[in-house]
Write an enzyme that holds these catalytic residues in place. Structure first.
Site, PDB file in Angstrom:
ATOM      1  N   SER A 190       0.806  -1.223   0.000  1.00 56.38           N
ATOM      2  CA  SER A 190       0.000   0.000   0.000  1.00 56.38           C
ATOM      3  C   SER A 190       0.843   1.278   0.000  1.00 56.38           C
ATOM      4  CB  SER A 190      -0.966   0.002   1.182  1.00 56.38           C
ATOM      5  OG  SER A 190      -1.960  -0.992   1.004  1.00 56.38           O
ATOM      6  N   ASP A 237     -14.011  -2.553   1.608  1.00 54.42           N
ATOM      7  CA  ASP A 237     -13.822  -3.955   1.219  1.00 54.42           C
ATOM      8  C   ASP A 237     -15.070  -4.520   0.551  1.00 54.42           C
ATOM      9  OD1 ASP A 237     -11.196  -4.301   2.032  1.00 54.42           O
ATOM     10  OD2 ASP A 237     -11.731  -5.015   4.025  1.00 54.42           O
ATOM     11  N   THR A 262      -5.980  -3.101   8.438  1.00 52.89           N
ATOM     12  CA  THR A 262      -5.957  -4.490   7.984  1.00 52.89           C
ATOM     13  C   THR A 262      -5.883  -5.425   9.191  1.00 52.89           C
ATOM     14  OG1 THR A 262      -4.918  -6.026   6.413  1.00 52.89           O
ATOM     15  CG2 THR A 262      -3.435  -4.539   7.613  1.00 52.89           C
ATOM     16  N   LYS A 302      -9.663  -4.768  12.059  1.00 55.41           N
ATOM     17  CA  LYS A 302     -10.820  -4.228  11.332  1.00 55.41           C
ATOM     18  C   LYS A 302     -12.082  -4.128  12.192  1.00 55.41           C
ATOM     19  CE  LYS A 302      -9.377  -5.512   6.670  1.00 55.41           C
ATOM     20  NZ  LYS A 302      -9.777  -6.137   5.394  1.00 55.41           N
TER      21      LYS A 302
END
Length: 284
Positions: free
Chosen positions: A20, A106, A66, A70
């Site tokens: 990322s 997501d 992540t 979460k």
């Protein structure tokens, strides 16, 4: 453009494998955001609350979340977007003034990825019972795939998933990886989603299920993106299944996170190229 000169990042544990930072920093450079930076921050579960306090004090613009935070991060946020409320998990946080607002990108990513593939039936098996599995549950429901089975290891998480699916109107079956039903459930499934970290770098030789259990013609979607083609996906390909790698989902949810933070679209081609280039450094 709003949110200039800010810190962004992804938090998790472990986090060293994340692509990322390369992906977002490439987009920042393309957009001329030379005064902003995106970084990976390893945060243990017992450090999460302290990290959220630091986000409030430092010039953060937003974070991605992540494994394994979460669900647990939700209690430390000020507001939850409808997407986070529905999924019951947060993977994107926007620092909006003095408030931390949680979103879930997501679910949207899973929907967009799966919509490319025509399904052969109504059955889906999701491997895992965590935050990513919750996003998959809602996405599958929105795609009218109502026969869902979730496979877990932790009894606590399996109970939580049962309560979650029931509260969202999903008549799901929750079984363990040791359950004798697993073989027959997989045989009847048209979609298999791996929402666990099994097979993720550096444990690239691991797979959550035996290749012999993958039905021919099924769609196999592995949310793991490092490596780009996991052991599970290679096995599925040999079995004649259609495969989807986690990089598609990663880039799709990142595009939506960028839109939340900056109010504009990110160039997908730059994100994908930067992510693939970064993945090369993990290859042995």
């Amino acid at each position: 453009m709003k949110n200039r000169g800010k810190i962004y990042g992804v938090i998790g544990d472990p986090i060293e494998h994340s692509v990322s930072p390369a992906m977002f920093n490439a987009v920042f450079r393309e957009a001329g955001l030379w005064d902003s930076i995106y970084t990976a921050i390893r945060v243990a579960s017992n450090e999460l609350q302290q990290l959220v306090r630091a986000i409030r004090l430092l010039p953060f613009g937003g974070i991605n979340v992540t494994i394994p935070h979460k669900v647990s991060i939700m209690r430390y946020l000020d507001l939850l977007d409808e997407s986070a409320e529905e999924v019951g998990a947060v993977n994107t946080v926007h620092v909006a003034g003095e408030e931390l607002v949680g979103y879930n990108t997501d679910m949207l990513a899973v929907m967009r990825v799966l919509k490319q593939f025509k399904r052969a039936g109504d059955g889906a098996v999701v491997l895992g019972c965590g935050g990513a599995a919750r996003a998959a549950a809602i996405a599958l429901r929105e795609l009218s795939i109502n026969k869902q089975t979730f496979v877990g290891r932790s009894r606590k998480r399996m109970r939580e998933m049962k309560r979650f699916t029931a509260s969202r109107g999903i008549d799901a079956e929750i079984i363990s990886f040791q359950d004798s039903k697993l073989n027959s459930v997989l045989e009847k499934s048209s979609v298999i989603i791996n929402a666990t970290p099994v097979g993720m770098y550096p444990n690239v030789k691991s797979t959550p299920i035996y290749s012999s259990l993958i039905p021919r013609g099924a769609v196999v979607f592995d949310m793991v993106y490092n490596p780009e083609e996991t052991m599970l996906l290679r096995a599925a390909k040999r079995r004649g299944a259609r495969i989807i790698g986690g990089l598609e989902m990663l880039v799709t949810q990142a595009e939506e996170a960028y839109r939340i933070w900056f109010g504009s679209r990110a160039p997908r081609d730059i994100m994908m190229r930067a992510a693939r280039n970064e993945l090369r450094r993990f290859k042995k």
